[in-house]
Design an enzyme around this catalytic site. Structure first.
Site, mmCIF file in Angstrom:
data_model
loop_
_atom_site.group_PDB
_atom_site.id
_atom_site.type_symbol
_atom_site.label_atom_id
_atom_site.label_comp_id
_atom_site.label_asym_id
_atom_site.label_seq_id
_atom_site.Cartn_x
_atom_site.Cartn_y
_atom_site.Cartn_z
ATOM 1 N N LYS A 1 -1.549 2.366 1.321
ATOM 2 C CA LYS A 1 -1.732 2.277 2.772
ATOM 3 C C LYS A 1 -0.410 2.373 3.524
ATOM 4 O O LYS A 1 -0.385 2.648 4.696
ATOM 5 C CB LYS A 1 -2.530 1.055 3.238
ATOM 6 N N LYS B 1 1.016 6.694 -6.416
ATOM 7 C CA LYS B 1 -0.192 5.927 -6.100
ATOM 8 C C LYS B 1 -0.606 6.146 -4.642
ATOM 9 O O LYS B 1 0.263 6.207 -3.773
ATOM 10 C CB LYS B 1 0.147 4.451 -6.343
ATOM 11 N N LYS C 1 9.552 -1.860 -4.285
ATOM 12 C CA LYS C 1 9.537 -2.115 -2.836
ATOM 13 C C LYS C 1 10.925 -2.414 -2.288
ATOM 14 O O LYS C 1 11.229 -2.081 -1.146
ATOM 15 C CB LYS C 1 8.613 -3.289 -2.520
HETATM 16 P P1 TYM Z 1 -2.829 -4.406 -1.967
HETATM 17 O O1 TYM Z 1 -3.110 -4.842 -0.571
HETATM 18 O O2 TYM Z 1 -1.685 -3.535 -2.233
HETATM 19 O O3 TYM Z 1 -4.085 -3.689 -2.584
HETATM 20 C C1 TYM Z 1 -5.353 -4.297 -2.513
HETATM 21 C C2 TYM Z 1 -6.172 -3.940 -3.736
HETATM 22 O O4 TYM Z 1 -6.343 -2.520 -3.828
HETATM 23 C C3 TYM Z 1 -5.917 -2.076 -5.106
HETATM 24 N N1 TYM Z 1 -5.304 -0.746 -4.936
HETATM 25 C C4 TYM Z 1 -5.637 0.327 -5.641
HETATM 26 N N2 TYM Z 1 -6.544 0.523 -6.611
HETATM 27 C C5 TYM Z 1 -6.645 1.783 -7.116
HETATM 28 N N3 TYM Z 1 -5.886 2.835 -6.707
HETATM 29 C C6 TYM Z 1 -4.961 2.663 -5.736
HETATM 30 N N4 TYM Z 1 -4.226 3.688 -5.329
HETATM 31 C C7 TYM Z 1 -4.808 1.375 -5.155
HETATM 32 N N5 TYM Z 1 -3.999 0.874 -4.189
HETATM 33 C C8 TYM Z 1 -4.313 -0.429 -4.065
HETATM 34 C C9 TYM Z 1 -4.900 -3.094 -5.578
HETATM 35 O O5 TYM Z 1 -4.781 -3.079 -6.975
HETATM 36 C C10 TYM Z 1 -5.514 -4.376 -5.046
HETATM 37 O O6 TYM Z 1 -6.516 -4.847 -5.937
HETATM 38 N N6 TYM Z 1 -0.757 -8.161 -4.511
HETATM 39 C C11 TYM Z 1 -2.029 -7.673 -4.008
HETATM 40 C C12 TYM Z 1 -2.688 -8.610 -3.019
HETATM 41 C C13 TYM Z 1 -2.954 -10.001 -3.505
HETATM 42 C C14 TYM Z 1 -3.883 -10.402 -4.477
HETATM 43 C C15 TYM Z 1 -3.796 -11.833 -4.539
HETATM 44 C C16 TYM Z 1 -4.766 -9.719 -5.300
HETATM 45 C C17 TYM Z 1 -2.339 -11.130 -3.027
HETATM 46 N N7 TYM Z 1 -2.858 -12.223 -3.646
HETATM 47 C C18 TYM Z 1 -4.582 -12.568 -5.414
HETATM 48 C C19 TYM Z 1 -5.554 -10.484 -6.184
HETATM 49 C C20 TYM Z 1 -5.453 -11.885 -6.233
HETATM 50 C C21 TYM Z 1 -1.752 -6.343 -3.331
HETATM 51 O O7 TYM Z 1 -0.658 -5.951 -3.110
HETATM 52 O O8 TYM Z 1 -2.814 -5.715 -2.899
#
Ligand code: TYM
Length: 331
Positions: free
Chosen positions: A197, A194, A110
């Protein structure tokens, strides 16, 4: 057993978020004490327009509910609404080691080449994530595969806290729940990247709020190769786009990739893509309809988040109080 997970309000919810995370939330809510958070404090580690951030926060809450998370069963809340996350994050910043954070690949991705200009928040992002989990003493964390390294770090931080303060059982070491179809959905334009969003190309992602026509159009336009689908899994090696579409079909239908290939092996994308489009429309379009309906009612969504934040704080506040006592603060 307590479940915690979060999604950033940094863009519209896409198919990877649904298959990798939210779908697991829907299953888990029937068995466990579940807490699902809209991680707005994580989102601002990169610039967010304030007006859009508020809209996106409602969007993620609406997506949770539209996809089947029941706010009566699971706690849905916004991270910034529960102060305990930030309080614990500071203390955990003093437990985590620089060397551990230096290894985080998401920061490197990032921040890009110019890491001097990245926010300090982006660097310490995984520590806030550990706080999100540990502030509830959560035992299970459903996430997609890209979160594996952050979850390992959360375990390391929990272990070091327990060790340093000689409280060996204070924090449970959280278990990631990653496995299963859909753990890593790739971009429709590039099978090696990947699905995300924040992808600037709208055609790279299927968004949960896309209508039936748009979903079908994006699948039709998805990048592929000229070969027919193989009959065996081995035949997908070095064919990332084909592998991704087979994986999406499998995750949406509940079939293994082998079963998808035994049904479609030998057929070209002229046959496979319409079948995939039909399946995706059947599974995703109704969620989009409900999502758009809920988004039109921000008062309802604000009420859900506010009530959720109160419930979440009732769990987190006493845990942070114990942490403060353990580290020697006046409580
Ligand atoms: P974020 O917002 O990027 O993504 C949210 C969730 O979606 C999953 N995900 C995917 N799974 C499969 N294929 C993909 N292409 C894909 N893109 C996203 C992510 O693995 C995630 O589960 N750091 C986290 C947010 C977070 C969090 C937490 C998660 C903050 N605190 C505590 C668990 C526990 C994140 O960036 O999610």
């Amino acid at each position: 057993m307590r479940v915690l997970s979060g999604i950033q309000p940094s863009g519209d919810m896409q198919l990877g978020n649904y298959l990798g995370a939210i779908r697991k939330f829907v299953d888990l809510q029937h068995q466990y004490d579940c807490n699902f958070c809209v991680v707005d404090m994580h989102a601002i580690t990169v610039w967010q327009d304030p007006v859009k951030l508020r809209e996106q926060t409602f969007h993620i809450a609406a997506a949770y509910i539209a996809a089947g998370v029941d706010p009566e069963k699971a706690v849905i809340f916004h991270q910034s609404g529960v102060r305990a996350h930030a309080e614990l994050a500071w203390i955990l910043n003093c437990v985590a080691r620089l060397g551990w954070l230096d290894r985080m690949t998401q920061f490197k991705d990032k921040a890009g080449k110019d890491k001097e200009r990245a926010s300090v928040g982006l660097y310490t992002y995984p520590v806030l994530q550990a706080a999100d989990i540990l502030v509830y003493k959560a035992t299970h964390v459903p996430v997609g595969e890209d979160q594996k390294q952050h979850l390992e770090l959360s375990r390391d931080i929990a272990g070091k806290f327990n060790h340093d303060f000689k409280t060996p059982d204070f924090f449970p070491l959280p278990e990631p729940l990653i496995k299963g179809p859909g753990a890593r959905i790739m971009s429709l334009r590039d099978g090696t990247a990947k699905m995300s969003k924040s992808d600037p190309s709208a055609n790279a992602c299927i968004y949960l709020k896309d209508d039936a026509d748009l979903i079908a159009k994006k699948i039709k336009k998805a990048k592929t190769d000229p070969e027919p689908l193989p009959t065996e899994l081995d035949g997908l090696t070095d064919r990332p786009e084909a592998k991704n579409l087979v994986g999406i079909y499998g995750a949406l239908s509940g079939k293994s990739d082998e079963d998808v290939l035994s049904e479609f092996g030998g057929q070209g994308f002229g046959v496979f893509k319409p079948a995939l489009a039909e399946l995706a429309v059947e599974k995703i379009a109704p969620i989009g309809t409900e999502l758009r309906r809920l988004e039109d009612d921000p008062t309802y969504l604000a009420g859900i988040l506010e009530k959720g934040a109160e419930k979440a704080a009732a769990i987190a506040d006493p845990i942070v109080r114990d942490v403060k006592e353990i580290v020697g603060f006046l409580v």
